[in-house]
Each structure stands twice: as C-alpha cells, then as structure tokens.
Design a protein around this motif. Sequence first.
Motif, PDB file in Angstrom:
ATOM      1  N   LEU A  94      37.973  45.410  35.113  1.00  0.00           N
ATOM      2  CA  LEU A  94      38.422  46.835  35.165  1.00  0.00           C
ATOM      3  C   LEU A  94      39.900  46.874  34.914  1.00  0.00           C
ATOM      4  CD1 LEU A  94      36.092  48.629  37.726  1.00  0.00           C
ATOM      5  CD2 LEU A  94      36.045  48.855  35.093  1.00  0.00           C
ATOM      6  N   TYR A 125      29.482  43.739  33.307  1.00  0.00           N
ATOM      7  CA  TYR A 125      29.725  44.670  34.180  1.00  0.00           C
ATOM      8  C   TYR A 125      29.705  44.438  35.624  1.00  0.00           C
ATOM      9  CZ  TYR A 125      29.486  49.504  36.359  1.00  0.00           C
ATOM     10  OH  TYR A 125      29.927  50.451  36.849  1.00  0.00           O
ATOM     11  N   ARG A 128      32.940  43.264  37.327  1.00  0.00           N
ATOM     12  CA  ARG A 128      33.972  44.061  36.974  1.00  0.00           C
ATOM     13  C   ARG A 128      35.092  44.160  37.921  1.00  0.00           C
ATOM     14  NH1 ARG A 128      29.936  46.712  38.928  1.00  0.00           N
ATOM     15  NH2 ARG A 128      29.999  48.535  40.399  1.00  0.00           N
ATOM     16  N   HIS A 129      34.726  43.620  39.236  1.00  0.00           N
ATOM     17  CA  HIS A 129      35.880  43.599  40.173  1.00  0.00           C
ATOM     18  C   HIS A 129      36.239  42.135  40.629  1.00  0.00           C
ATOM     19  CE1 HIS A 129      35.631  47.642  41.385  1.00  0.00           C
ATOM     20  NE2 HIS A 129      34.179  47.523  41.694  1.00  0.00           N
TER      21      HIS A 129
ATOM     22  N   ASP D  18      32.609  53.059  42.321  1.00  0.00           N
ATOM     23  CA  ASP D  18      33.882  52.387  41.875  1.00  0.00           C
ATOM     24  C   ASP D  18      34.954  53.601  42.121  1.00  0.00           C
ATOM     25  OD1 ASP D  18      33.034  49.933  41.096  1.00  0.00           O
ATOM     26  OD2 ASP D  18      32.784  50.287  38.860  1.00  0.00           O
ATOM     27  N   ARG D 326      38.233  42.438  48.648  1.00  0.00           N
ATOM     28  CA  ARG D 326      39.542  42.880  48.016  1.00  0.00           C
ATOM     29  C   ARG D 326      39.780  43.945  47.172  1.00  0.00           C
ATOM     30  NH1 ARG D 326      39.025  37.598  44.173  1.00  0.00           N
ATOM     31  NH2 ARG D 326      37.677  38.689  42.708  1.00  0.00           N
ATOM     32  N   ARG D 327      38.772  44.516  46.685  1.00  0.00           N
ATOM     33  CA  ARG D 327      39.020  45.838  46.036  1.00  0.00           C
ATOM     34  C   ARG D 327      39.496  46.776  47.010  1.00  0.00           C
ATOM     35  NH1 ARG D 327      32.446  46.116  44.939  1.00  0.00           N
ATOM     36  NH2 ARG D 327      32.720  44.003  44.599  1.00  0.00           N
TER      37      ARG D 327
END
Lengths: 235, 407, 294, 330
Positions: A94, A125, A128-129, D18, D326-327
Amino acid sequence: MLRVTDLTKTFGGLKALGGVSLHIPEKRVLGLLGMNGSGKTTLLNCINGLYEPSSGDIQLQGTSLLGLPTHKIAARGVGRTFQVPKLFPRMTLLENLAAPFTTGDASDAEVYERSAEWLNRVELYRLRHNYAEELSGGQQKLVELARMMVAQPKLVLLDEPFAGVNPSLALLIIRLIEAMPERDGCSVLLVSHDLTSVYQLSHNIVVLHEGRVLAEGGAAEIRSNPDVIEAYLGA
Amino acid sequence: MLKQLRNAALAAAAALAFTAPGADAADDKIRIGMTVSSAGNFALASQSGVRGVEIWVDEVNKAGGLEVGGRKLPVELVKLDDRSDKQMTARVYETLITDEKVDLLFAPFGSTLTAAAATATERLDKFLVIWSAAADTLYDQGFKNIVSATQMPVSRMPVASLDLAKELGTKKVAIVYVDEPFPAGLATGAEAAAKERGLEVVLMERYPKGAKDFSLILQKARASGADVFFPTSYEGDLISMVRQMRQMNINFPYTFMVYASTPQFQAIGEDGDYIYSHTNFHPTINWEVNAGLNREQFVEAYDRLFPKAEYPADFQTVLAYGAGAIAGEIIEKAGSTDAAVLKQAALDLSGELTVLAGPYKIDETGKQLAMPFPVVQLQPEKGMVTVWPSEVAVAEPIFPIPAWTDR
Amino acid sequence: MTADLLLQGLINGLILGLIYSLIGLSLNIIFGVLRVVNFAHGEFIILGAYAAYFLQRLLGLSPFLAMPVIFVMFALIGWALYFVLVKRLARSDDPETASLLVMFGLSITLGALMLFFFEADARSLDYMLEPPFLMFGNIVIPTTRLVALAITLVITGITAWFLYRTFPGKALRAVIMNRSAVATVGIDVEKLSAMTFGIGLGFAGVTGVLLAMIFPAFSPFAGADYTLIGFIIIVLGGLGHPIGALVGGLLFGVTEQVTVVLADNSVALLVGFALMIAVIFFRPSGLFGRQQLR
Amino acid sequence: MASSLGGVAAPAEGRSGDARVGRIRISLWIVVALGVVLPLLAAPALTENLSFSFYLMLWIILCTSFNLVAGFTGYMPFGYVAFYGVGAYATGVLHKTYGLPMPGALVCAALAGAAVSLLLAPTLRLKGVYFGIVSLALAVIFRLVVSMLPEDITGGSMGLILARANDPQTTYYVTVAVLAACLAAAGWLAFSRTGVALRAVRDDADAAAIVGIDVTRTRLKAWVLAATFPAVVGGLEAWYTNAIDPEASFNILVTAKVIVYSMAGGLGTLLGPVLGAGALYGIDHLIWQKFPVLNLMFLGIIIMVMILVFPRGLVGSFAQRFPLLRRYIP
C-alpha cells in the motif's frame, strides 16, 4: 505522444546511442527489440532523465524533456519499470503504491481507492500490508507495474516486463499491457527479449543494434527483415 | 563587633540547621560525595586525587571522626563514576545530593567537570570543596558555596618558574601548548607572566590533542631563538617532546615542563635529566603543617593504604589530601554542614591553615591565593631537587642545560 | 631559516607520509577485499605498540625482533575475528555501513579494555639508536625515522610483490575488482577473506610498533587519531586501492608537515580533513583509484 | 466510482479496516508520546533528581531526530554531534558573550543548526561509507574551528561557564516542551506523505524519482529537521549544566550513543528510537553504577551485538516476527 530525435549518448569514449529517432503515437504500443548492449535501457534512462543525452531531443506532446530532472519528467506523466524491479523493499505494498501521490492533491481516500484498485488488478490486494521485499520476483514486477499505473501516466516505459517471471504471471502482465492503450489511455514503449510477446502486443516495432535503429515497422515486416535476421542469427 | 554579631547569627543558624528534622548528619556520620573518572582524559589524575581524599578519610576515622557540635562523627566517602564526562558529572552530583544524601561534596578533577558539578551543588545548596579546578573563570561566576582549598588559579602557576628564568638571565620564551583547557590556560598565564618580567615571547604555538609528531614544533622553537622552552602539555606529549629533542639534537638552556615532576614522566629515565618543573610535593618541601598529616606521615599513610598502587603519591594526591584536611578544619569550625555556614568558616580560616601542600588563603569568591609551587629540576645523581624559591631551595639550578652531545 | 624549516618539513612529510601509508595499506586491503570499514584499526595499531612494550618488558625482546612475532600474533587474531564478526556482516541490509558500525563498537570495546588493563598513562618503548640523528647540512633526521622508513619500504615492497606476483595475492586483487567472478572461478573466497583480515591486522600491529618507535609515547586514547589518519589517507589514495594508500600517505604527510611549518598543527589537521573532503567531492574514486573500484 | 472500475475496487471491509489501521497507528503514537511526555512533566514534583529525567529527554530527542535522517532517509551521519555542538556553542556564545536572553539564544541555536545543515547539504550527494566518513570529518573540523575562534568569544579550549543562567527547573520544562515538539514533528513527518516519500527515497532513490518524488528536496527537509532539534538540545544542555567546551560539545561518543540507542530500538519506526533511548539509557545508567570501569566496553559490545544479531532493532525484529501486528506499529 513521444518523439525522440537523433538521440546520442556517449560514456567516456563509448557510444551507447548513435542517433536514435523514434515516435510513439497516442495510445499505441511501440516494441523495442535489440541484443544486450544495443542501447535499449540507455534509451529508456535518457527518456526519463536518469541519464542526460549527449545530443538530440526528446519531446513529450510537443515539449522537450531535456534538462528536466527525473521527478519532473515523472510529473509530466512518464512512468517506468525496470528489468530488476526497483520497489521500496521496506515499505508495504500500500505504501509503495502511495509513493507516487506524495506530491499532488489527491485525497487520502482517493489514494487508497486507486491503490486498492491496482492491487486488485495485479491480484495482490491480500498482500497489501506485506513488505515489498517479502514478495517473489514475479510479484515484485506486478507491484512495480501497479505502482507505475496508479499514477495514471500518459506514457509508460517497460523494461523487460517478462524477464524472470513464471508463465502464469507473465500472462497476467500481457493482459495488463494489452489493456494499457485503450482502458488506461496511455502509450507504451515496450522493451523485451521475448519476441512473441512483442510481436503480439506492439502496434509498431523498432529494432536497435549497436546504438542505432536497424529496422522499423509492423511485426510482419520486422519478422522478415533480412537485416534483423542477420543481426540476430548472424551474430 | 559586626563580625561577632554575624558569627553569632551564623552559629544560631547552624544550630537551627542541626536540630531541624531530617537535617544533615542525622545518621551519625558525615557523608561526603565526589566523583572519580574511570575513563577518559581525566582518569589518571582523578584517581590520583581520590587516593588523597581516601587517606584523609582514613585518618579522620582512625581519630574517631570530626568533632561537630560536640559529637565525634565519622566520615564516609561516597564515590561515583563520571567517566570524565561533563554530562555525567552534573547528573552524578545531583544523584549524590538527592539520592545518596551526602552532606558536602568534593569536586571532580578539572575545571570543566568542576563547573558542571558546581552548578548542581549551588542549586541544591551544598558546599563544594575544590582541589584541582584551576580555571580563573570558575571563580567569576558568582558561585556562593565553592572553595578552592588547595589549587591556585592557573594564571598564577607559571609565575615561580618564570621568576627563576628571569633570574637566570634568559631573554626569549617559546611557549607550546596542547589545545586543552588546563594547558592552554597555563600557556596564556605564562605568556602574561613572561611579558610582565620583560621576557620576549618569541613563539606561542598551539597544537590539537592527539598530535603525535613534535619534531617540527621543536624545530620552530629552536628557530625562534628562544632560550626558555615552556611546553604546557600532559605527560605523554612531554615524553614525546623530550625523546624527539634528543633524536634531533635540540637544546634549550632552560626547559620547563609542568608534568616533569610526575613519576610517570620520570619513568623515561635519563632523557628527562635537567628539565625544570614544579611541584608542591617533594621530600625537600616541608611546610610547617598545622592541619592534617605532614609529608612523612602522608607518605607512610599512602604506602599503607595503597601498597599496590602503580605510582607513588603525586601532587594531585597531595592537593586532594590537603583539600580534605582543610575541609575537615572547616567542618569542625562550622559545626554544621550547611553550605553558607561552611563557606563562612572557610573564609574565617583563610590565612590560618597550612597543610602539606602549603599555606591556605582564599578570597571571597573561594579562589585560592596561596599554595605556591616551588620549582624543581631533575638533576642527574641527585634526582628531583628544589631550586627555587630560595626559601625552600636545596640545590643550585644547573644552567644552562647541557646539550645532548655534551652529556 | 624558514627555508630550512620548509625543507625539513618537506622531508619530514615524505618520511612520515610513507610510514602513515602503512596504516592506509592495511586498511585498504581490508576494505578492498571485504568491504569492511575497519573503524577499530587505530586500536589494533595501539595494541601493537603495547605488544611490543610488553614483549620488551617481559621477554627483553627488542622492538625490531618483536615485529614478526606481533605480525603473526595479530594475523591469528584477525583470522579468528573474521569468523566471529566479519563473516556475519554479509547478512545485513547494508553490509558496508553495518561494518562501519560494528567496527566502531569494537573500537570502543578495545579502547575500554586497554584502559582497563594498561591504564591511562602514556608508555614509551625504551630503546635508542646510536647515533640518535643524522645531519645533512641544516637538516636533521632522527635515525629511528630512517630505520622505520626502511622497514616501511621493505613491507610495502613485500606487499606489492605478494599482490602482483603470487597466486593468493593475485586472487586477492581479483576479489577487490570483482568478487562474484572470483567465486565462480573456484577460489575459496572464505579462506581468502579470513587471510585478508589476518594480514590487515598483522600489518596494523607492525605499524603500531613502528609508530611507537618514531612517536615515543602512546596511550589507549590514541587509537581514534590513527584511524582518522588512516581514513584520510585511503580516501585520498582511493578506497580499496592497496597502492593508492602510498600516494595518499605521501600527500597527507607532506601537506600536514608543511602546514605545521607555515601555520600550526591545528591548521594542519584542518587542511588534512579539507583535502579529504575535497577529494571525495571532486574525485570520489580517490586520486589514484579507478572508477571500477566503486 | 467503484462501478466505473469494473468491480475491482477494494472490498468495503478491507477499506474500512485499513482506514482503521491508520487511525490506530496514529492513536498509538499519540498514546506513546503522551506516555513519555506526561510522566516527565510530572517528574519534578516527585523527585529532586532532575538530571536523570533531563538526560532521558535529551537522548529521546536526539534519537528521534536522528531517526528522521538515519531511519527515514538512510544516511548514517557519524558527525551528528556537530549539530549538537553548534547548538551548544550558539547558545553559549550568544548568551554569555553577547548577552542575549536564554530564549532568544535557544531560538538562534535552532536557526544555527538549520543553517549548518543547509551548509552541509551538499554532502547528501555522497553515499554509504563516504557520507559517514565525511560527516565524521566535518564534526572534527567544526570542533577545531570552534576551538580556534578568538578566546574572548568562545572561551577557547576552556569553554564558557554560564552559571548566571543556572535555572534547571525552567530548563527542564523547556526541554519537556521541546520533547513534545520533537515527537509531534516526527509523528507529523512519519504519517504525512512526506514520510512516505522519505522512506521511498531511503529504500531506492532512483525509484523514488521515477514515481515523481523530488529526492533532493525530500532529503533536505528531513536533514534540516534532523539538525534543528539536536542544535536546540545542545543549547538546552549548555543551559542545564552551565558549562560548555569543545571537548564535551563535540564528543564523538554522543554520536555513538545516539546510533546505538536508536538502532537498538529500531531505525525507521517512530517507536524504535524512543524505546531504544529509554531502555539503553536505563541500562547504561545501571551498568555505570555497577561496573564503573567497564561501562564503555559494554557500550561497544552492545553496538556489535545489536548490529550482528538484531540489525533492525527491537521494534524491527518484532515487526519481522509478527507481520500481522506490524501495521499497527507507529
């Protein structure tokens, strides 16, 4: 769209490009063939400002790109991929796709929508992270393609998009390139070793040999051009 | 009359301070804080000094402690590390005062660290006994509770040696110094003192710390035509200079090296012969001591307490020990560990005390006015002997210093 | 008189420059082959000086005889250290910067250890050559420096012979030019690397003895100074270029000494650094280096 | 919009999820920042020993701003201490020699830091070890130049004593404010698009240019910001200890500790340097109390172990181990 006129580039005493001229019309794919060292990548590097040409001119929609730094050329709508993908390895997908929007005024939501759309189109997709460095080589090529396309470029320069990619991913890449002129509205300069794909995708083809244009024309013409045959088979 | 009144008031204040709940010395001993440099530029000197303070503490406690307010209180020394680091010093002095609850403090080694320590002790209102900080500027800052017990300001240190130089009839001085606070201050002081005495300063040469090669500096000094060579650097550089003087046959009639009086320097042997230096600690320097041990007792105490120390006591040890002895007198006189009372007692004792480092005399800012440094010379056969001033001299100076080729 | 001093400065500079270039030579072999920026080089140099000091103190070995002993000793240490530290660096994101950091850590550690064991006092090797100096007109040259110079030239000569005439030496140069190609040709890069680190540290130790002979006092703090001199020299001469260090050393030595004559020692250090920065900006491959090295 | 794209838009739950991730990350940073700042703000009321907290703040500020250049742009400035020293001297000289009040002197220190960073901007052209070596050399040069300036301005090698300005209480609270500003600035930089651009430049400058990022300007932004805070901190420290001299102000150990602390925490994340500074400063403090002689040796060993075993630091290793979490890490 893009007009390259009599472009030369020398490194020290070495002549990498010896007066190359070519033209890519709006929404057309130009295939660029040539052996290793024929000057294909040098030409791409000149177009997007990584190299400064020794002489000649490069015009995008009638205005010269000469002397502009790479990021300004990018801002004019020139996108680029590399033979070995140049992603941002320690950023998530992303974030990789958000990088083209760091200047400009797209809203966060819009950036996200467009990134997500392109990650969907390259079928990544769900990753994405993930950090870019965690992807396979083929997947990285797809991300690079998506990162380029998300900025809605007018002209894209593709350097060996199929090199080192497994057949199923290659098929996806071919479909994406196919869609570029009409669906995404951009012109394409496609550099590849893969003759079949180039013949299939290109509206027009230019063959470079030792820094010069050896031949130019449609797929059929090139296929039967004796100079090309000699250069490829005789060498 | 006024003075008596003030003393009475101070005594009252002291009494108050003493009876106040949670006041200092509540736990039957006097805790003294100081820092040692385990590492860095000051490690050697700092550790030399601490040994001096430890001798004093040992001596006091053997005698049952200091007499404060009618009671004998033992002294406890709390040492922490400052790594020769200014940042660390400020922090550690604060720790000593607030966490370790010390009653008064001894300064770290050197002017920079002492300045950092003093800002902490001033703010937290503690008395600071200085034994090594020689920067004149330290005493112009308006610190109220500092006293240099034994260290004279750097500007006055070169006076005796240049007096002797003048006496011997020299004319031109070459000063070389490393760009560090103490040596630079000494060099500036020497320049001023030389000019005052009508000597011409023909070379004033600075070099950065870490310089290894002095051959050209030495040759510049020779080329300047100087008859007095006055390098003010630390031992290592001085050792290099002497050796390189010999390697290049460079001679000066009068060479004065501040640290030539240290055992570390004298370890180089006969190359160090004839060099002039100064010290306040030497078998021939015996002041009429009225506070603390005299020189002989001190040496004996040093050997007893530090049988394994690599070097014998040096002048840092003596300065620090002297500072301890003077601090002891000050505490007993004050009868309190309140900073203001101690400072007043320190002023009252000015001119009254002589320790083994010499007579003690301070001004209002706490700057030391006495503690002279006699000049010594490293003479072959005799070793280090005092040659100036005449009151303490035991030998004639050998002048001019014989050339390398004539030895 | 100033003319004499200048001449003296020039000669001093040439002699010292060549001796300095030994620091650069070993630093460069290590960087060239291993891409390791040995920030702890100065500490190894000082350790060499201490080794000579103790060999003399305890065994009565003269500094000259101590040199080969120290070379072998340090080479073995280097060999071992390669496997403990250097080998692991290859795994990090940016091995060059990581090597700089690891060696920086090693330099702090070694400095602290030396301080712990040897204490802060300056030591000096106890020896004197007779006659102590030679006069050439008005120019004085200490005998020690001439001897040190001769030893430097011999070491440099042997190194050059080794690099250009022997098989392991040629392999080493090949690694400097193109690491991956060498691996494919079937040279044991691992062994070669360990050997290189060993040789590099061996030279550092010997350099320490030489420096302790000409600059009589040393202490645990001096390491960083030598490291910095080493870096100036190899950047001047070309990072990773073994013989370039010679040029760098001479240039730095002469500049430094002449500046001391004309101005003072602080300015000389300043000029040394300015020279290095200028070279980095205008000729990043060094005065003697070729482009392909980077 | 989604329909016009032929059904390839993000799934709704993915999108809102997200967006939530982003919000959580920012909130977490705010919580961490407040968790650091508030106790430090309250510290003077609890203890008289301000120095421990003061230097804790000093290291957090230094590490956080160092991270802006080392973590977010990938340069390793070994001469980082130069900014700190310049700030200390700007403050000291302006206050002591020219009588400027402390607040003014500190503002000027910040400006001096920024000015020096612009002066040194050309070094950003260099890469890797070249940059590191030049940066180190420049720090030495600054120190030499400062000690060569006239003694009546800078106090020569003796330095300056600013005892008249002694007011640790005020210094402390100003430092708390600077800390808050530093954490806020770092947060702003990391979460803004500039932060993405910075990390893009760090990871691959050519690729960043290809996607339209002005590499030079982006680097410069981080560089100037990363230089301004240490300059202020240098000034604050001068104010706090009231003594400056070339030796202490340009001590390479300052750079060493900043590198170690922030690498231990993890460069490239906001949390890393704060965590690293807090933890290692604490450990350093303990080591120093227990093993006074060998503390430097431990510092050196920690550097080596960190780089060889956890090159990405605590936070970085955690992120590698737990990719799902981690995000959320700021």
